[in-house]
Every structure is written in C-alpha cells, then in structure tokens.
Design a protein around this motif. Structure first.
Motif, PDB file in Angstrom:
ATOM      1  N   GLN A 168      -6.780 -10.426  -1.475  1.00  0.00           N
ATOM      2  CA  GLN A 168      -7.760  -9.599  -0.749  1.00  0.00           C
ATOM      3  C   GLN A 168      -9.137 -10.172  -1.030  1.00  0.00           C
ATOM      4  OE1 GLN A 168      -7.504  -5.320  -1.607  1.00  0.00           O
ATOM      5  NE2 GLN A 168      -9.692  -5.337  -2.023  1.00  0.00           N
ATOM      6  N   GLY A 194      -4.851   0.887   1.456  1.00  0.00           N
ATOM      7  CA  GLY A 194      -5.153  -0.074   2.500  1.00  0.00           C
ATOM      8  C   GLY A 194      -6.395  -0.875   2.153  1.00  0.00           C
ATOM      9  N   PHE A 208       0.843  -1.196   0.000  1.00  0.00           N
ATOM     10  CA  PHE A 208       0.000   0.000   0.000  1.00  0.00           C
ATOM     11  C   PHE A 208       0.875   1.242   0.000  1.00  0.00           C
ATOM     12  CE2 PHE A 208      -2.747  -2.997   2.640  1.00  0.00           C
ATOM     13  CZ  PHE A 208      -3.530  -3.377   1.565  1.00  0.00           C
ATOM     14  N   ARG A 226      -4.354   2.566  -3.725  1.00  0.00           N
ATOM     15  CA  ARG A 226      -3.753   1.560  -2.834  1.00  0.00           C
ATOM     16  C   ARG A 226      -3.473   2.196  -1.480  1.00  0.00           C
ATOM     17  NH1 ARG A 226       0.514  -1.843  -6.460  1.00  0.00           N
ATOM     18  NH2 ARG A 226       0.352  -3.192  -4.637  1.00  0.00           N
ATOM     19  N   HIS A 235      -5.344  -0.292  11.693  1.00  0.00           N
ATOM     20  CA  HIS A 235      -6.093   0.769  12.361  1.00  0.00           C
ATOM     21  C   HIS A 235      -6.642   0.214  13.682  1.00  0.00           C
ATOM     22  CE1 HIS A 235      -6.068   3.793   9.190  1.00  0.00           C
ATOM     23  NE2 HIS A 235      -6.351   2.845   8.310  1.00  0.00           N
ATOM     24  N   LEU A 279      -6.426  -2.923   7.496  1.00  0.00           N
ATOM     25  CA  LEU A 279      -5.027  -2.930   7.072  1.00  0.00           C
ATOM     26  C   LEU A 279      -4.659  -1.595   6.422  1.00  0.00           C
ATOM     27  CD1 LEU A 279      -4.970  -6.438   5.407  1.00  0.00           C
ATOM     28  CD2 LEU A 279      -3.487  -5.766   7.299  1.00  0.00           C
ATOM     29  N   ARG A 280      -3.563  -1.001   6.872  1.00  0.00           N
ATOM     30  CA  ARG A 280      -3.119   0.250   6.262  1.00  0.00           C
ATOM     31  C   ARG A 280      -1.729   0.156   5.637  1.00  0.00           C
ATOM     32  NH1 ARG A 280      -1.212   3.070   3.602  1.00  0.00           N
ATOM     33  NH2 ARG A 280      -1.097   5.346   3.522  1.00  0.00           N
ATOM     34  N   VAL A 281      -0.813  -0.589   6.241  1.00  0.00           N
ATOM     35  CA  VAL A 281       0.560  -0.700   5.742  1.00  0.00           C
ATOM     36  C   VAL A 281       0.952  -2.171   5.707  1.00  0.00           C
ATOM     37  CG1 VAL A 281       3.003  -0.244   6.256  1.00  0.00           C
ATOM     38  CG2 VAL A 281       1.305   1.578   6.535  1.00  0.00           C
TER      39      VAL A 281
END
Length: 239
Positions: free
Chosen positions: A216, A37, A25, A35, A121, A41-43
């Motif tokens: 995903q 997240g 991401f 992109r 998060h 999920l962010r990183v």
C-alpha cells in the motif's frame, strides 16, 4: 497515511467445506476495524472454490466488483440476464450500480477454481448494473504492464465507474518492470502468484513479495519489480 506491507499470513480466513478464502480487508466474519480498505479499495479476497460448488444468489449495489481468474473455470449468471463462463486469465467486472443479484459457480465436478475478487467504491449508484468480461487479460504476452481497467473508454480494457486504473503483469526471472505514481495519487501492488523482489523509492533493501502479499503506497512514487519465479501481479492507481 503510511506506506504499508500487507503480509499474506496476516489476512483473515474463511474456511468451509467448499470454500477456502483469505481476506486482506474486513469481510464476513473477519472484522478488523483497522483493515476496512484503502482509498477506493474495499475488498480483496483470494478464493479457492471446490469442484461443483457455488456462491448462492446474493445482492450487490454501489461497487465495481472484479474477478481475476488464476485457475479453473467460473460460471456467472445475474438478475440482469448476463451470463458468462470465465477461464484462467480472464477478468470479469460487475458494476452493481443501483443493484443486481448474481451467483457464481464452479462448473467442474472435481477441479478447484482459484481467483481474486476485488471491490472498488464506484461513483454511479443510480446507474443500472453493467457486466463486462475481458478474455486473457492476466496473460498479456509481454512483461510490460497491460492496462486492463480504466474509468474512460480504452481499447481492450474494462470501463470502471470507480476513478481507478488497473494494470496486469506476468513475467519471469531475468525481467524487470517499473510502476510510477503521479503527485496526489496512491498505489496498491497486489501479487497474485509467484515471487518478486521490489525496490521502492528511498528503501534501503529490496522487499520480497509472494502470492497474496501486497504493498500500500502513499508516499513512495516509484517501484521496480524483478521476478525470481514466474509471477503475476496487479497495479492499482488510486485517487
């Protein structure tokens, strides 16, 4: 929201004299507005840190920051007084909460450190920072998935402030592993290393994943994995 295959070759890249990093991401100078997240999920960064190098001290808040060690060692220190020395197979969690400063260093003079760092998060922005280290979590000793992180109190698992559950698996050829999602939940399959064939519900042919690839999942409810080499992966159950 569609099911998506995330190709390792499509990741962003940061390469300096001491760091070789790939970004699933947007992160740092890699900025792709498509992109940003997925769910909590962010990183997702895959990092190789050269011997004797380090991330200078920097600040975080809000996120649960997990480090999954594949090879080498990593020394952690932070402004809350926590210290840790991570080895291959270990998983570290920093719940940053209201704020923390930390640094990570490869203490070996010549051996690289290989890791995945993943940010979630979290739901406790006013809580004080918390540090946890789970030894050997990526080497469960069985092809069966091991629960390594959960928002509740679980034996031998990290306690997250994010409403996410994480399983780790390591298996070889001749084994098979399945993952399933309850209605209303979402999934992320992250291959750490090796090669697996994945049969997804309603998919006509198996999909091959290699280290760094990911799936995903928004509509698929069930996956079956068959390693074709020694392989390790993470399974995220997401709100």
């Amino acid at each position: 929201m569609a099911d998506v295959f995330h190709d390792r070759h499509a990741r962003g890249r940061t390469r300096t004299g001491w760091l070789n990093a790939h970004h699933t991401f947007s992160f740092g100078s890699f900025n792709d507005p498509t992109r940003m997240g997925f769910r909590a999920l962010r990183v997702i960064n895959e990092d190789v840190i050269t011997g004797g190098s380090w991330f200078p001290e920097h600040a975080h808040d809000h996120f649960d920051i997990l480090t999954f060690m594949l090879a080498g060692t990593l020394a952690h220190s932070d402004s809350a007084g926590h210290r840790g020395l991570l080895h291959a197979g270990d998983v570290q969690c920093i719940s940053a909460g209201s704020g923390i400063r930390h640094t990570e260093r490869n203490p070996s003079p010549d051996m690289p450190t290989h890791l995945f760092q993943i940010w979630l998060h979290a739901d406790a922005d006013k809580a004080p920072p918390r540090y946890q280290l789970l030894r050997g979590a990526l080497d469960p000793g069985s092809p069966e998935p091991r629960l390594i992180a959960d928002p509740g109190e679980q034996d031998d698992a990290l306690r997250l402030r994010a409403p996410v559950r994480i399983w780790a698996s390591r298996a070889g050829p001749g084994t098979q592993c399945a993952h399933a999602l309850a209605p209303g939940r979402f999934g992320w399959l992250q291959l750490l290393e090796g090669v697996v064939e994945v049969d997804a519900q309603a998919q006509a042919t198996a999909l091959e994943l290699r280290g760094g690839d990911a799936l995903q999942l928004s509509t698929v409810r069930h996956l079956t994995l068959r390693p074709t080499t020694a392989a390790a992966w993470l399974w995220f159950d997401l709100p």
